[in-house]
Design a protein around this motif. Sequence first.
Motif, PDB file in Angstrom:
ATOM      1  N   ALA A 179       0.817  -1.216   0.000  1.00  0.00           N
ATOM      2  CA  ALA A 179       0.000   0.000   0.000  1.00  0.00           C
ATOM      3  C   ALA A 179       0.853   1.270   0.000  1.00  0.00           C
ATOM      4  N   ASP A 180       0.389   2.287  -0.724  1.00  0.00           N
ATOM      5  CA  ASP A 180       1.003   3.608  -0.653  1.00  0.00           C
ATOM      6  C   ASP A 180       0.508   4.372   0.577  1.00  0.00           C
ATOM      7  N   LEU A 181      -0.686   4.069   0.996  1.00  0.00           N
ATOM      8  CA  LEU A 181      -1.228   4.685   2.204  1.00  0.00           C
ATOM      9  C   LEU A 181      -2.244   3.752   2.837  1.00  0.00           C
ATOM     10  N   VAL A 182      -2.424   3.924   4.150  1.00  0.00           N
ATOM     11  CA  VAL A 182      -3.396   3.148   4.926  1.00  0.00           C
ATOM     12  C   VAL A 182      -4.334   4.130   5.608  1.00  0.00           C
ATOM     13  N   VAL A 183      -5.625   3.927   5.429  1.00  0.00           N
ATOM     14  CA  VAL A 183      -6.641   4.810   5.994  1.00  0.00           C
ATOM     15  C   VAL A 183      -7.391   4.065   7.097  1.00  0.00           C
ATOM     16  N   ASN A 184      -7.507   4.718   8.253  1.00  0.00           N
ATOM     17  CA  ASN A 184      -8.225   4.129   9.380  1.00  0.00           C
ATOM     18  C   ASN A 184      -9.421   5.007   9.734  1.00  0.00           C
ATOM     19  N   GLN A 185     -10.543   4.372  10.035  1.00  0.00           N
ATOM     20  CA  GLN A 185     -11.730   5.139  10.440  1.00  0.00           C
ATOM     21  C   GLN A 185     -12.661   4.250  11.258  1.00  0.00           C
ATOM     22  N   ARG A 186     -13.284   4.837  12.280  1.00  0.00           N
ATOM     23  CA  ARG A 186     -14.332   4.152  13.031  1.00  0.00           C
ATOM     24  C   ARG A 186     -15.678   4.742  12.642  1.00  0.00           C
ATOM     25  N   TYR A 187     -16.645   3.858  12.410  1.00  0.00           N
ATOM     26  CA  TYR A 187     -18.003   4.272  12.051  1.00  0.00           C
ATOM     27  C   TYR A 187     -18.980   3.732  13.095  1.00  0.00           C
ATOM     28  N   GLU A 188     -19.768   4.620  13.638  1.00  0.00           N
ATOM     29  CA  GLU A 188     -20.796   4.222  14.598  1.00  0.00           C
ATOM     30  C   GLU A 188     -22.150   4.149  13.871  1.00  0.00           C
ATOM     31  N   VAL A 189     -22.645   2.939  13.699  1.00  0.00           N
ATOM     32  CA  VAL A 189     -23.964   2.736  13.093  1.00  0.00           C
ATOM     33  C   VAL A 189     -24.927   2.545  14.259  1.00  0.00           C
ATOM     34  N   GLN A 190     -25.594   3.621  14.625  1.00  0.00           N
ATOM     35  CA  GLN A 190     -26.321   3.647  15.887  1.00  0.00           C
ATOM     36  C   GLN A 190     -27.471   2.653  15.924  1.00  0.00           C
ATOM     37  N   ARG A 191     -27.865   2.269  17.163  1.00  0.00           N
ATOM     38  CA  ARG A 191     -29.060   1.445  17.333  1.00  0.00           C
ATOM     39  C   ARG A 191     -30.247   2.193  16.733  1.00  0.00           C
ATOM     40  N   LEU A 192     -31.171   1.451  16.176  1.00  0.00           N
ATOM     41  CA  LEU A 192     -32.275   2.103  15.478  1.00  0.00           C
ATOM     42  C   LEU A 192     -33.601   1.457  15.841  1.00  0.00           C
ATOM     43  N   ALA A 193     -34.664   2.145  15.497  1.00  0.00           N
ATOM     44  CA  ALA A 193     -36.017   1.617  15.609  1.00  0.00           C
ATOM     45  C   ALA A 193     -36.636   1.683  14.212  1.00  0.00           C
ATOM     46  N   PRO A 194     -37.003   0.556  13.629  1.00  0.00           N
ATOM     47  CA  PRO A 194     -37.556   0.578  12.265  1.00  0.00           C
ATOM     48  C   PRO A 194     -38.817   1.431  12.143  1.00  0.00           C
ATOM     49  N   ALA A 195     -39.675   1.425  13.178  1.00  0.00           N
ATOM     50  CA  ALA A 195     -40.873   2.273  13.229  1.00  0.00           C
ATOM     51  C   ALA A 195     -41.743   2.180  11.977  1.00  0.00           C
TER      52      ALA A 195
END
Length: 351
Positions: A179-195
């Motif tokens: 790799a020429d570069l490495v990208v790091n990220q955290r994603y929060e996919v919140q709890r949901l209510a389908p409703a």
Amino acid sequence: MSSIGKPTNRFEDYRLLTGTGSYVADIKLPEMLHAFVVRSPHAHAQIRTIDVSQAQNLPGVVSVITAQDVAGALGEIRTIPPWEDPSIRLMHAPGQPVLANDRVHFVGQPVAVVVAESPELAQDAAEAVIVDYEPLAVIVDPFDALKDDADCLHPELGTNLAMHLVREGGDIEAAFRAADLVVNQRYEVQRLAPAPLEARGVVAYYEPIQDMLTVWDSTQEPHQVRDELAHQLVRTDAKVRVIAPDVGGGFGQKGAVFPEEILVPYLAIQLRRPVKWIEDRQENMLAFQARGHTVDVEAAAKSDGTILGMRIKIVADLGAFFMSATPIVPMLASQRIVGPYKTPTMGVEVL
């Protein structure tokens, strides 16, 4: 004749748009009774006692049941075994009782059911059911739940880890070295209510001469409901008919089997009268434990934007119990997470 590239006439629009659709709440049967569910206000608590005497003595009340009343008659709701997948390293599926016995595990868990001559009488009587709780420790962060010293929500399992999945493909280490570069990220996919616009609802009718149970259910999975009812009530599939009328949305919420879908038909058989339960909006938000995911992504890429590989770790907050189809969501997440992008190598871990 091919239909590709040609408009398709929809056949259901006029009926639905003019208000002549038929939903579970629209079903009316002679001598119909109405059910209301008493739910836990605690996320985790011991049940010391349940006193239903006041509720039972109110006018119009036909029955009040707790876990003791269905012991030996109704078991835990089964989790559908996921398809054979070598990526599954561990699977602990805690069984979900239809009514909480000695302990509640989430806010909204069913504790008792009141059946009365009208919805209003059933709700009034439910308020007269007295439950003595002893609150217990609560963990709301899945990362805290995974710690070695964390209290176990289900002590019999010895862990809060319900599922461990590892999926790998290609030489991930070589991809990151190139790799020429490495990208790091955290994603929060919140709890949901389908409703969904229409909350859940069940009507059950038992015809004793033919020994036929008919259930109208706002569900996305009528066959799954039928199979679980046949199992719980010790009946053949031919003696259980599940009808999904018009369904006012589901968004996956109605793709599992809930306790009420077992309890209402059981009560209809026991009482020999039709029983109807219609969920209100507050119940709809409380009774369903939707998923929430924390996703850590590490991507190896070339300077021109070409993706060489990804390392991904997903911590999935799946609630207190595995519902009938709960394992499917994290499994699909591990398969689909790269989306449409060409990704030669991949390493995905799901906890």
